[in-house]
Design a protein around this motif. Structure first.
Motif, short mmCIF file in Angstrom:
data_model
loop_
_atom_site.label_atom_id
_atom_site.label_comp_id
_atom_site.label_asym_id
_atom_site.label_seq_id
_atom_site.Cartn_x
_atom_site.Cartn_y
_atom_site.Cartn_z
N ILE A 1 75.19 30.71 159.84
CA ILE A 1 75.31 31.46 161.10
C ILE A 1 75.39 30.51 162.30
CG2 ILE A 1 74.08 33.03 162.67
CD1 ILE A 1 73.18 34.58 160.17
N LYS A 2 74.53 29.49 162.29
CA LYS A 2 74.52 28.54 163.39
C LYS A 2 75.80 27.70 163.41
CE LYS A 2 71.68 24.98 165.52
NZ LYS A 2 70.49 24.14 165.43
N PHE A 3 76.22 27.21 162.24
CA PHE A 3 77.39 26.32 162.14
C PHE A 3 78.65 27.00 162.67
CE2 PHE A 3 80.93 24.19 160.08
CZ PHE A 3 80.60 22.85 160.18
N ALA B 1 78.18 32.42 164.21
CA ALA B 1 78.45 33.78 163.72
C ALA B 1 77.57 34.83 164.39
CB ALA B 1 78.29 33.83 162.20
N GLY B 2 76.52 34.40 165.08
CA GLY B 2 75.66 35.34 165.78
C GLY B 2 76.38 36.10 166.89
N ILE C 1 77.48 40.36 158.69
CA ILE C 1 78.36 39.84 159.74
C ILE C 1 79.71 39.66 159.08
CG2 ILE C 1 78.86 37.91 161.27
CD1 ILE C 1 75.79 37.38 161.33
N GLU C 2 80.74 40.33 159.61
CA GLU C 2 82.09 40.23 159.08
C GLU C 2 82.97 39.49 160.07
OE1 GLU C 2 82.87 44.06 156.19
OE2 GLU C 2 83.61 44.14 158.24
N SER D 1 82.33 37.41 154.88
CA SER D 1 81.11 38.19 155.14
C SER D 1 79.89 37.34 154.89
CB SER D 1 81.05 39.43 154.23
OG SER D 1 82.16 40.26 154.45
N ILE D 2 78.92 37.47 155.80
CA ILE D 2 77.63 36.78 155.69
C ILE D 2 76.58 37.88 155.59
CG2 ILE D 2 76.07 35.13 156.79
CD1 ILE D 2 78.57 34.27 158.54
N ASP D 3 75.92 37.99 154.42
CA ASP D 3 75.07 39.13 154.13
C ASP D 3 73.60 38.77 153.92
OD1 ASP D 3 77.36 40.67 154.10
OD2 ASP D 3 77.45 40.86 151.93
#
Length: 196
Positions: free
Chosen positions: A22-24, A27-28, A125-126, A137-139
Motif C-alpha cells: 500500500i505504501k509503495f 494505494a491508500g 483496494i482495486e 486488487s489488494i485485499d
C-alpha cells in the motif's frame, strides 16, 4: 445473467507486506471497497469437492455467483438477486430463483440441500489497468477468526497474470508465491476451527 471467464493470479502475503504494498504504490489514495461473501454448499461440502464455488456477494447489492473450473481459469456466472431473495435463503433455505438454480440442478444437486456455510469479509483496494497489466486488487480478508492478506491480478492468460503479479512483488521487494487456494476454500476449510 452475466457469464465470463475469470483468469487471475493470487499471492498470499503477510500483514507487513500488505502495508508495504500500500505504501509503495500509494494505494491508500484509492477507495477501499468492503464486500461480504456468503459461501454456499451442502453440509458435506460436495460443491467444494468438485472444485465449484457458489456464493452470494453483498457489496452495494446482492449477486449470486457460481465459479466452475475450466482448462485455464474459471467459468463465472453472476446474477443479481434482491435483498429479500438473500434473506429468504439465509433464514428459510429458499434458494434464490435464478438461472444459477437451474445450473445447480443440471449438476444433479438439489438446491434445497444448499445453505450458507460461512462468510468472508474483504476490504479491497482495486486499481484498474495497473501498469498496463490488468485489474490489481489488494485485499484484507476476515473469516472464522482469521485475517489474511492477498494480492490478485486479473489477466487474459494465467501465464501473463502470474508474470505480472511476480513483477509487482519484485518491485516492492516481496516474494511471489502462487496461491492456489481461493478465498472460499480457505473459509470453508477453517469452519471447524472456528466452531461455527
Amino acid at each position: 445473467m452475466a457469464t465470463n471467464i475469470e483468469i487471475e493470479a493470487k499471492c498470499l502475503i503477510s500483514k507487513d507486506e500488505y502495508n508495504k504494498v500500500i505504501k509503495f504504490f500509494n494505494a491508500g489514495k484509492y477507495d477501499k471497497v468492503k464486500q461480504t461473501n456468503y459461501y454456499i454448499d451442502t453440509d458435506d461440502l460436495r460443491l467444494k469437492k468438485m472444485g465449484i464455488g457458489l456464493r452470494i456477494r453483498e457489496k452495494q447489492d446482492f449477486v449470486i455467483n457460481l465459479k466452475a473450473p475450466m482448462a485455464e481459469g474459471l467459468l463465472e456466472k453472476n446474477e443479481k438477486i434482491s435483498w429479500k431473495d438473500y434473506e429468504d435463503f439465509k433464514d428459510n433455505g429458499i434458494f434464490p430463483p435464478s438461472s444459477i438454480e437451474e445450473f445447480i440442478k443440471m449438476l444433479n444437486f438439489d438446491p434445497r440441500d444448499m445453505k450458507i456455510q460461512t462468510s468472508l469479509v474483504t476490504d479491497r483496494i482495486e486499481i484498474p489497468n495497473f501498469q498496463d497489466k490488468g485489474l490489481f486488487s489488494i485485499d484484507k480478508n476476515d473469516y472464522n477468526g482469521i485475517t489474511d492478506y492477498e494480492l490478485e491480478l486479473e489477466g487474459n492468460s494465467l501465464d501473463k497474470a502470474k508474470a505480472g503479479l511476480k513483477e509487482i512483488c519484485e518491485q516492492v521487494g516481496i516474494k511471489y508465491v502462487d496461491n492456489l487456494k481461493s478465498k472460499q476454500s480457505r473459509a470453508l476449510e477453517t469452519i471447524k476451527k472456528a466452531n461455527i
